[in-house]
Scaffold this motif. Structure first.
Motif: not given
Length: 131
Positions: A50-55
């Motif tokens: 998984x890769x997790x980003x935030x807007x």
């Protein structure tokens, strides 16, 4: 795979690789950008990858290099958008995009026997407000 390396044979072990860039925007039903949405990029639902980003304040997210290494993984990728900041930027329902909802464009054809090229995947989402 065995390739001819100028008259001598060279054995190659491993798997083909590719570079994946993921980007997109998150907006609400009114078309306004939504900040603070967690974006989870999941190849084939494998939690180890998984890769997790935030807007950001513009509702945008971008990651230059995903953890993916197998060119076919984008066939199975899922992108999940989750509101994790409570009511701070509005309250939204979780949304999931499957591969058919994601635009993928090859930006570099690659070279050699192992590098399969570069790809940009765009996942834009419109979130429904919680009621």
């Amino acid at each position: 795979e065995i390739i001819d390396n100028g008259g001598s044979m060279l054995s190659m072990y491993g798997q083909p690789t590719a570079v994946f860039k993921m980007l997109g925007t998150v907006k609400n039903q009114s078309g306004k950008p939504v900040k603070g949405i967690r974006v989870v990029i999941a190849p084939d639902n494998n939690p180890w990858e998984y890769d997790t980003l935030y807007t950001d304040a513009s509702g945008r997210f971008e990651k230059d290099r995903l953890k993916h290494s197998w060119p076919d993984e984008l066939k199975y990728v899922t992108v999940r958008f989750e509101d994790v900041d409570g009511a701070e930027n509005g309250s939204y329902r979780t949304k999931e995009l499957k591969r058919s909802d994601i635009q993928v464009k090859q930006t570099d054809k690659g070279k050699g026997a192992w590098f399969q090229g570069s790809f940009t995947a765009t996942a834009d989402a419109v979130l429904d407000e919680e009621k």
